[in-house]
Design an enzyme around this catalytic site. Structure first.
Site, PDB file in Angstrom:
ATOM      1  N   ASP A   1      45.070  34.399  45.045  1.00 37.98           N
ATOM      2  CA  ASP A   1      45.859  34.320  43.964  1.00 37.98           C
ATOM      3  C   ASP A   1      46.203  35.243  42.574  1.00 37.98           C
ATOM      4  OD1 ASP A   1      45.043  33.129  41.444  1.00 37.98           O
ATOM      5  OD2 ASP A   1      44.651  31.881  42.826  1.00 37.98           O
TER       6      ASP A   1
ATOM      7  N   GLU B   1      38.478  36.738  49.472  1.00 41.10           N
ATOM      8  CA  GLU B   1      39.307  35.516  50.067  1.00 41.10           C
ATOM      9  C   GLU B   1      39.566  35.606  51.349  1.00 41.10           C
ATOM     10  OE1 GLU B   1      41.518  33.299  49.112  1.00 41.10           O
ATOM     11  OE2 GLU B   1      41.627  32.978  50.948  1.00 41.10           O
TER      12      GLU B   1
ATOM     13  N   GLY C   1      33.929  33.755  52.029  1.00 42.80           N
ATOM     14  CA  GLY C   1      32.472  34.249  50.732  1.00 42.80           C
ATOM     15  C   GLY C   1      30.836  34.039  51.667  1.00 42.80           C
TER      16      GLY C   1
ATOM     17  N   ASP D   1      35.982  30.536  42.860  1.00 40.93           N
ATOM     18  CA  ASP D   1      37.495  29.792  42.554  1.00 40.93           C
ATOM     19  C   ASP D   1      37.975  29.652  43.873  1.00 40.93           C
ATOM     20  OD1 ASP D   1      39.783  29.874  41.364  1.00 40.93           O
ATOM     21  OD2 ASP D   1      40.950  31.509  41.238  1.00 40.93           O
ATOM     22  N   SER D   2      37.273  28.499  44.096  1.00 41.24           N
ATOM     23  CA  SER D   2      37.856  27.772  45.186  1.00 41.24           C
ATOM     24  C   SER D   2      38.811  26.986  45.372  1.00 41.24           C
ATOM     25  CB  SER D   2      36.580  27.459  46.128  1.00 41.24           C
ATOM     26  OG  SER D   2      36.254  25.958  45.355  1.00 41.24           O
ATOM     27  N   THR D   3      39.425  25.961  46.645  1.00 41.96           N
ATOM     28  CA  THR D   3      39.740  25.051  47.242  1.00 41.96           C
ATOM     29  C   THR D   3      38.862  24.430  46.905  1.00 41.96           C
ATOM     30  OG1 THR D   3      39.535  26.025  49.335  1.00 41.96           O
ATOM     31  CG2 THR D   3      41.770  26.300  48.873  1.00 41.96           C
TER      32      THR D   3
ATOM     33  N   PRO E   1      37.439  25.360  54.601  1.00 36.12           N
ATOM     34  CA  PRO E   1      36.606  26.589  54.693  1.00 36.12           C
ATOM     35  C   PRO E   1      35.751  26.617  52.862  1.00 36.12           C
ATOM     36  CG  PRO E   1      38.732  27.133  54.466  1.00 36.12           C
ATOM     37  CD  PRO E   1      38.657  25.504  55.068  1.00 36.12           C
TER      38      PRO E   1
END
Ligand code: SAM
Length: 278
Positions: free
Chosen positions: A86, A106, A138, A155-157, A162
């Site tokens: 984002d 990303e 990454g 800064d991940s989900t 993944p």
């Protein structure tokens, strides 16, 4: 008819908010993307049914994932963001005068494109000449780029799909190798109320690799439970006070130098869960 966004935060807890309009939906090879215009939180990016960022409260997450490590490091010239498509973390990184290069790795190109189109105030830094955007996993990027960064932000989900590999001890070893001497890692480590297992796993994984590890907290209304954790790991076993101060015109809405020190002061239940995990 009213339109509502509802997220199953746990099997027994749901979060809902009113939606004015669905702006975009897509299915990529990695995840399902939605951008919603919500009544209380502004534009909202949702991945696989989980809120990632909203224009009304994103400042908390992005300032806290960036300014705590970047004001701790005495001279963060090269900074890597893993995930973060984002662009919010990149926008905050660029506020730091010592930063010469910021790399964003990303996995999903469509998240970056979507943020540029629908969340321009968050993605505003992605076209800056100091920024390199790389579309890659990454983990693969870190395997190929040892010893290059002063600060690495994950800064991940959530650890599904993944992002599963971004919460493992093996991954923290790759991060350690990709950091220069004195380097610092910060990862978002989920809610201590609803995802204590994830926080504890990340904390113990970092502890196995880095000499100094500390968790800090921030309040983010649209994230599960509202109380969010970040975990910082440093290559040097030394105290971690801020080593630089924001200039008088430094723009922030959540971060202050006082908050920097106090955010590491943990509630008893969080302290206990991390101490037990050692
Ligand atoms: N602030 C957010 C949160 O805590 O929910 C995270 C936002 S950012 C959109 C998360 C990004 O991580 C996603 O765009 C996703 O595609 C990316 N991601 C997940 N796994 C990845 C991996 N292995 N390598 C690079 N990016 C990854």
């Amino acid at each position: 008819m009213e339109l509502w966004y509802t997220e199953n935060q746990t099997p027994a807890i749901r979060f809902s908010c009113k939606v004015n309009k669905t702006l975009h939906t897509a299915k990529t090879p990695y995840q399902e993307i939605a951008v919603l215009d919500t009544e209380p939180f502004g534009r909202m990016l949702v991945l696989d049914g989980m809120v990632q960022t909203c224009t009304e409260d994103e400042f908390v997450y992005h300032e806290m994932i960036v300014h705590v490590p970047l004001f701790t490091h005495p001279r963060p010239s090269d900074v890597l963001v893993v995930g973060g498509g984002d662009g919010g973390a990149i926008r905050e990184i660029l506020k730091h005068e010592p930063v010469e290069k910021a790399v964003l790795v990303e996995i999903d190109r469509e998240v970056v494109e979507c943020a540029k189109q629908y969340l321009p105030e968050i993605a505003s830094g992605l076209n800056d000449p100091r920024v390199e955007v790389i579309i890659e996993d990454g983990i693969v990027y870190l395997q190929n780029n040892p010893g290059q960064f002063d600060v690495i932000l994950v800064d991940s989900t959530e650890p599904v799909g993944p992002a599963v590999g971004l919460f493992t001890e093996d991954f923290y070893r790759l991060v350690y190798a990709a950091l220069r001497p004195g380097g610092i890692l910060v990862a978002q480590t989920e809610s201590p109320f609803y995802n204590a297992d994830i926080l504890v796993k990340a904390y113990t994984g970092m502890k196995a690799v880095f000499p100094r590890v500390a968790t800090y907290l921030a309040n983010i209304p649209t994230y599960p439970s509202g109380l969010w954790s970040f975990t910082l790991a440093a290559k040097q076993d030394a105290p971690l006070p801020p080593s630089r101060q924001p200039a008088p015109d430094f723009a922030s809405r959540y971060y202050t130098p006082e908050l920097h020190s106090s955010c590491f002061v943990l509630p008893r239940f969080v302290k206990d869960m991390l101490e037990k995990a050692r």
